[in-house]
Design a protein around this motif. Sequence first.
Motif, PDB file in Angstrom:
ATOM      1  N   ALA A 150       0.842  -1.209   0.000  1.00 55.66           N
ATOM      2  CA  ALA A 150       0.000   0.000   0.000  1.00 55.66           C
ATOM      3  C   ALA A 150       0.876   1.258   0.000  1.00 55.66           C
ATOM      4  O   ALA A 150       2.004   1.239   0.493  1.00 55.66           O
ATOM      5  CB  ALA A 150      -0.901  -0.005   1.224  1.00 55.66           C
ATOM      6  N   ALA A 151       0.314   2.334  -0.555  1.00 51.76           N
ATOM      7  CA  ALA A 151       1.078   3.581  -0.726  1.00 51.76           C
ATOM      8  C   ALA A 151       1.674   4.078   0.596  1.00 51.76           C
ATOM      9  O   ALA A 151       2.811   4.562   0.629  1.00 51.76           O
ATOM     10  CB  ALA A 151       0.188   4.646  -1.338  1.00 51.76           C
ATOM     11  N   SER A 152       0.915   3.937   1.688  1.00 51.79           N
ATOM     12  CA  SER A 152       1.413   4.427   2.984  1.00 51.79           C
ATOM     13  C   SER A 152       2.700   3.702   3.389  1.00 51.79           C
ATOM     14  O   SER A 152       3.634   4.315   3.913  1.00 51.79           O
ATOM     15  CB  SER A 152       0.370   4.175   4.063  1.00 51.79           C
ATOM     16  OG  SER A 152      -0.880   4.633   3.654  1.00 51.79           O
ATOM     17  N   TRP A 153       2.711   2.401   3.129  1.00 56.52           N
ATOM     18  CA  TRP A 153       3.905   1.622   3.500  1.00 56.52           C
ATOM     19  C   TRP A 153       5.058   1.898   2.545  1.00 56.52           C
ATOM     20  O   TRP A 153       6.222   1.796   2.918  1.00 56.52           O
ATOM     21  CB  TRP A 153       3.570   0.120   3.520  1.00 56.52           C
ATOM     22  CG  TRP A 153       2.596  -0.224   4.603  1.00 56.52           C
ATOM     23  CD1 TRP A 153       1.287  -0.531   4.455  1.00 56.52           C
ATOM     24  CD2 TRP A 153       2.854  -0.278   6.015  1.00 56.52           C
ATOM     25  NE1 TRP A 153       0.697  -0.767   5.673  1.00 56.52           N
ATOM     26  CE2 TRP A 153       1.641  -0.628   6.652  1.00 56.52           C
ATOM     27  CE3 TRP A 153       3.984  -0.059   6.804  1.00 56.52           C
ATOM     28  CZ2 TRP A 153       1.526  -0.762   8.030  1.00 56.52           C
ATOM     29  CZ3 TRP A 153       3.874  -0.199   8.180  1.00 56.52           C
ATOM     30  CH2 TRP A 153       2.660  -0.546   8.778  1.00 56.52           C
ATOM     31  N   ARG A 154       4.713   2.243   1.309  1.00 54.34           N
ATOM     32  CA  ARG A 154       5.778   2.571   0.347  1.00 54.34           C
ATOM     33  C   ARG A 154       6.533   3.826   0.803  1.00 54.34           C
ATOM     34  O   ARG A 154       7.751   3.900   0.663  1.00 54.34           O
ATOM     35  CB  ARG A 154       5.186   2.808  -1.048  1.00 54.34           C
ATOM     36  CG  ARG A 154       4.829   1.532  -1.776  1.00 54.34           C
ATOM     37  CD  ARG A 154       4.831   1.737  -3.282  1.00 54.34           C
ATOM     38  NE  ARG A 154       3.791   2.646  -3.725  1.00 54.34           N
ATOM     39  CZ  ARG A 154       2.568   2.257  -4.090  1.00 54.34           C
ATOM     40  NH1 ARG A 154       2.257   0.981  -4.069  1.00 54.34           N
ATOM     41  NH2 ARG A 154       1.677   3.136  -4.502  1.00 54.34           N
ATOM     42  N   VAL A 155       5.805   4.796   1.352  1.00 52.88           N
ATOM     43  CA  VAL A 155       6.466   6.014   1.838  1.00 52.88           C
ATOM     44  C   VAL A 155       7.385   5.668   3.012  1.00 52.88           C
ATOM     45  O   VAL A 155       8.505   6.161   3.108  1.00 52.88           O
ATOM     46  CB  VAL A 155       5.417   7.082   2.251  1.00 52.88           C
ATOM     47  CG1 VAL A 155       6.095   8.308   2.839  1.00 52.88           C
ATOM     48  CG2 VAL A 155       4.575   7.487   1.050  1.00 52.88           C
ATOM     49  N   ARG A 156       6.915   4.755   3.860  1.00 48.33           N
ATOM     50  CA  ARG A 156       7.750   4.325   4.994  1.00 48.33           C
ATOM     51  C   ARG A 156       9.009   3.616   4.492  1.00 48.33           C
ATOM     52  O   ARG A 156      10.103   3.806   5.021  1.00 48.33           O
ATOM     53  CB  ARG A 156       6.977   3.357   5.884  1.00 48.33           C
ATOM     54  CG  ARG A 156       6.420   4.053   7.092  1.00 48.33           C
ATOM     55  CD  ARG A 156       5.959   3.041   8.074  1.00 48.33           C
ATOM     56  NE  ARG A 156       4.677   3.467   8.621  1.00 48.33           N
ATOM     57  CZ  ARG A 156       4.170   3.012   9.743  1.00 48.33           C
ATOM     58  NH1 ARG A 156       4.811   2.080  10.421  1.00 48.33           N
ATOM     59  NH2 ARG A 156       3.019   3.448  10.184  1.00 48.33           N
ATOM     60  N   ALA A 157       8.815   2.781   3.452  1.00 52.96           N
ATOM     61  CA  ALA A 157       9.978   2.073   2.889  1.00 52.96           C
ATOM     62  C   ALA A 157      10.969   3.074   2.299  1.00 52.96           C
ATOM     63  O   ALA A 157      12.192   2.905   2.429  1.00 52.96           O
ATOM     64  CB  ALA A 157       9.517   1.089   1.812  1.00 52.96           C
ATOM     65  N   ALA A 158      10.436   4.120   1.669  1.00 48.72           N
ATOM     66  CA  ALA A 158      11.322   5.154   1.113  1.00 48.72           C
ATOM     67  C   ALA A 158      12.068   5.880   2.229  1.00 48.72           C
ATOM     68  O   ALA A 158      13.239   6.233   2.087  1.00 48.72           O
ATOM     69  CB  ALA A 158      10.509   6.143   0.287  1.00 48.72           C
ATOM     70  N   LEU A 159      11.377   6.070   3.348  1.00 52.77           N
ATOM     71  CA  LEU A 159      12.019   6.711   4.504  1.00 52.77           C
ATOM     72  C   LEU A 159      13.143   5.806   5.035  1.00 52.77           C
ATOM     73  O   LEU A 159      14.245   6.284   5.345  1.00 52.77           O
ATOM     74  CB  LEU A 159      10.966   6.971   5.596  1.00 52.77           C
ATOM     75  CG  LEU A 159      11.445   7.595   6.899  1.00 52.77           C
ATOM     76  CD1 LEU A 159      12.077   8.963   6.657  1.00 52.77           C
ATOM     77  CD2 LEU A 159      10.293   7.740   7.896  1.00 52.77           C
ATOM     78  N   ALA A 160      12.856   4.500   5.099  1.00 51.14           N
ATOM     79  CA  ALA A 160      13.879   3.548   5.555  1.00 51.14           C
ATOM     80  C   ALA A 160      15.087   3.576   4.616  1.00 51.14           C
ATOM     81  O   ALA A 160      16.242   3.569   5.057  1.00 51.14           O
ATOM     82  CB  ALA A 160      13.292   2.136   5.608  1.00 51.14           C
ATOM     83  N   ARG A 161      14.820   3.639   3.298  1.00 52.97           N
ATOM     84  CA  ARG A 161      15.906   3.666   2.310  1.00 52.97           C
ATOM     85  C   ARG A 161      16.757   4.929   2.481  1.00 52.97           C
ATOM     86  O   ARG A 161      17.974   4.884   2.341  1.00 52.97           O
ATOM     87  CB  ARG A 161      15.299   3.603   0.904  1.00 52.97           C
ATOM     88  CG  ARG A 161      16.307   3.449  -0.191  1.00 52.97           C
ATOM     89  CD  ARG A 161      15.636   3.337  -1.546  1.00 52.97           C
ATOM     90  NE  ARG A 161      14.987   4.584  -1.921  1.00 52.97           N
ATOM     91  CZ  ARG A 161      14.330   4.766  -3.059  1.00 52.97           C
ATOM     92  NH1 ARG A 161      14.220   3.777  -3.931  1.00 52.97           N
ATOM     93  NH2 ARG A 161      13.767   5.919  -3.353  1.00 52.97           N
ATOM     94  N   ALA A 162      16.080   6.042   2.793  1.00 49.54           N
ATOM     95  CA  ALA A 162      16.828   7.298   2.961  1.00 49.54           C
ATOM     96  C   ALA A 162      17.633   7.303   4.261  1.00 49.54           C
ATOM     97  O   ALA A 162      18.643   7.984   4.359  1.00 49.54           O
ATOM     98  CB  ALA A 162      15.857   8.476   2.942  1.00 49.54           C
ATOM     99  N   LEU A 163      17.163   6.528   5.247  1.00 52.19           N
ATOM    100  CA  LEU A 163      17.838   6.540   6.555  1.00 52.19           C
ATOM    101  C   LEU A 163      18.959   5.509   6.680  1.00 52.19           C
ATOM    102  O   LEU A 163      19.762   5.594   7.600  1.00 52.19           O
ATOM    103  CB  LEU A 163      16.819   6.280   7.670  1.00 52.19           C
ATOM    104  CG  LEU A 163      15.856   7.422   8.004  1.00 52.19           C
ATOM    105  CD1 LEU A 163      14.805   6.945   9.002  1.00 52.19           C
ATOM    106  CD2 LEU A 163      16.611   8.622   8.564  1.00 52.19           C
ATOM    107  N   VAL A 164      19.000   4.560   5.751  1.00 52.29           N
ATOM    108  CA  VAL A 164      19.917   3.422   5.932  1.00 52.29           C
ATOM    109  C   VAL A 164      21.380   3.863   5.990  1.00 52.29           C
ATOM    110  O   VAL A 164      22.199   3.234   6.659  1.00 52.29           O
ATOM    111  CB  VAL A 164      19.669   2.340   4.843  1.00 52.29           C
ATOM    112  CG1 VAL A 164      20.204   2.742   3.502  1.00 52.29           C
ATOM    113  CG2 VAL A 164      20.262   1.005   5.270  1.00 52.29           C
ATOM    114  N   LEU A 165      21.708   4.987   5.321  1.00 51.75           N
ATOM    115  CA  LEU A 165      23.090   5.469   5.355  1.00 51.75           C
ATOM    116  C   LEU A 165      23.318   6.509   6.456  1.00 51.75           C
ATOM    117  O   LEU A 165      24.355   7.172   6.487  1.00 51.75           O
ATOM    118  CB  LEU A 165      23.483   6.046   3.991  1.00 51.75           C
ATOM    119  CG  LEU A 165      23.662   5.004   2.870  1.00 51.75           C
ATOM    120  CD1 LEU A 165      23.858   5.683   1.522  1.00 51.75           C
ATOM    121  CD2 LEU A 165      24.824   4.074   3.154  1.00 51.75           C
ATOM    122  N   LYS A 166      22.324   6.636   7.336  1.00 53.53           N
ATOM    123  CA  LYS A 166      22.409   7.549   8.484  1.00 53.53           C
ATOM    124  C   LYS A 166      22.797   8.976   8.073  1.00 53.53           C
ATOM    125  O   LYS A 166      23.876   9.473   8.436  1.00 53.53           O
ATOM    126  CB  LYS A 166      23.376   6.998   9.535  1.00 53.53           C
ATOM    127  CG  LYS A 166      22.975   5.605   9.979  1.00 53.53           C
ATOM    128  CD  LYS A 166      23.768   5.094  11.133  1.00 53.53           C
ATOM    129  CE  LYS A 166      23.227   3.724  11.550  1.00 53.53           C
ATOM    130  NZ  LYS A 166      23.919   3.088  12.608  1.00 53.53           N
TER     131      LYS A 166
END
Lengths: 262, 286
Positions: A150-166
């Motif tokens: 779902a779109a809401s979880w996709r935004v969360r996944a994008a947030l996780a991707r942006a945070l992975v490199l701290k």
Amino acid sequence: MSDDTFNPNVIELRDVTVTSMRNAALVVAEEVNWSVLPGEFWVVGGQQYSGKSDLLMLAAGLMNPANGTCHVFGSATDSFGEAQLAERLRVGFVFQGGQLFNRLTVAENVALPLRYQKNLTAVESARTVEVLLEMLELKPFADLTPSNVAASWRVRAALARALVLKPELLLLDNPLTGLGARHGQWMLRFLEQLSHGHEWLGGRPLTLVASTDDFRPWQHAQRKFALLHEKKFIPLGSWTEIETTGHAAVRELMALAEETPN
Amino acid sequence: MRGNLAKAFELANTQVLRSSPLPKSYTDYLGRKLFLFLLTMQGLGAFALITLGVILTKNNVAKNVIHPRIRQEIVRSGVALLPMFGFVALALGFLVVGQAVSVLTKNGAANFLGSTMVIVVVRELGPLLAAMLVLTRVGTANVIELGTSRALGEVEALEALGIDPMHYLIAPRVIGMALGIFSLTVYLIIGALASGFLFAFLQGAPMRLGDYYRQIADALSWLDFALLALKTLAFGFTIAIVTCYHGLAQPLRLEEVSRVAVRAVSQGVIVCVLVDALFIVLYLFS
């Protein structure tokens, strides 16, 4: 070359002309002067197509200013190249809608920047990715491709991707768009934790800039607000100041928000 | 990796020329076509040079990510096409080689069999047919995948993560397709020559298997092997460049992707014929 010693600003825009990402001939903002200090949390508001996304992409170094100068962590973004990769990786970006890679699973999307930048195998990156997915409640979706989430979880996944490199600076393009009440509340809470220093970042406060077309969910005493309207970038100050402003565009934006609550 | 690298290849002039109304005179029309061709060649040339630069300079960057992607592309442009190439090799053998063997032996021209097979199958038909099949099967997929990625903003997302789109998206496709076409051409040639003899044998052509292969082996020189390798690698490289260029550099909207895929295939065919012509000149002067 970085000159952090002389320039403490995380983002510094001086007399910048912003053009559209899709059409370089279209000017979306002129004479933008903006400074973001470490640890600040900015919310940039504006109507749809006012150029908020373009401004954020410029601040992330993804496009060059047509005029003026843009410095991120003291480095001019128009010189961002291979040699400035380290500077680039201090900046995280969450696109509106996520813009995940459709052929990769959610876990692979999150792992990709880590694996690419640190040359890790899937096994070597698995533990870090698992921790991040767990933190953002994404574990049940780890093996699904974005089109099955779902779109809401996709935004969360994008947030996780942006945070992975701290990163030290996180830019979010309309992160609340399309989120339900529950996901919206979660997102605001999580961003607040990041702003104050999340354990994922070792307790270091993260500098945040988010764009929005609805100021109301972002109400918070410590946040700073700005408006992008008719090609002008207008710093508005704190929430108390925008509540009392007589600026027609801000009132219009708030009125619009009341009609379509997020 | 400078931000928005894909935009560097966008040729605004080609968009203007393509979208403007038809010119009144035929010479103006031809002039426009010539300009479009030159602008496209300029874009393709720049794209090819940058791709080569990335392949050579980033050989050791993110190996754990890029090498598996190269293996995936070799499977996609090579291994996955083996059943289809087996069928085409059989068809080529039955339709062309078998008939040639049968006619040449029946007319007492069996001495020319080796050189005919080498010219027709090894030098020309095998590599060109393999290239065309990979262009239509994998090349179109390249354009659609990259065009969709571009339209959905995945290229900008890669740049935001500090990942060079040329390194992550293009280099594996170019290497995979070059190696895939080379391998498939070898299998296609071997399959076509074998099935050709089978067809001729079934037709009752008076030639033994040993004589057939001895003639072909005698007609082959080291140059054939060297140029076959170079030619197939060149086919793979150019097809990948043309299809990736159109997929990554041109479309911005989803509705444009299918039209660009057709254009890429047309240009891919033209570029393959030009590469083939170049190798014919090399053969003639060697």
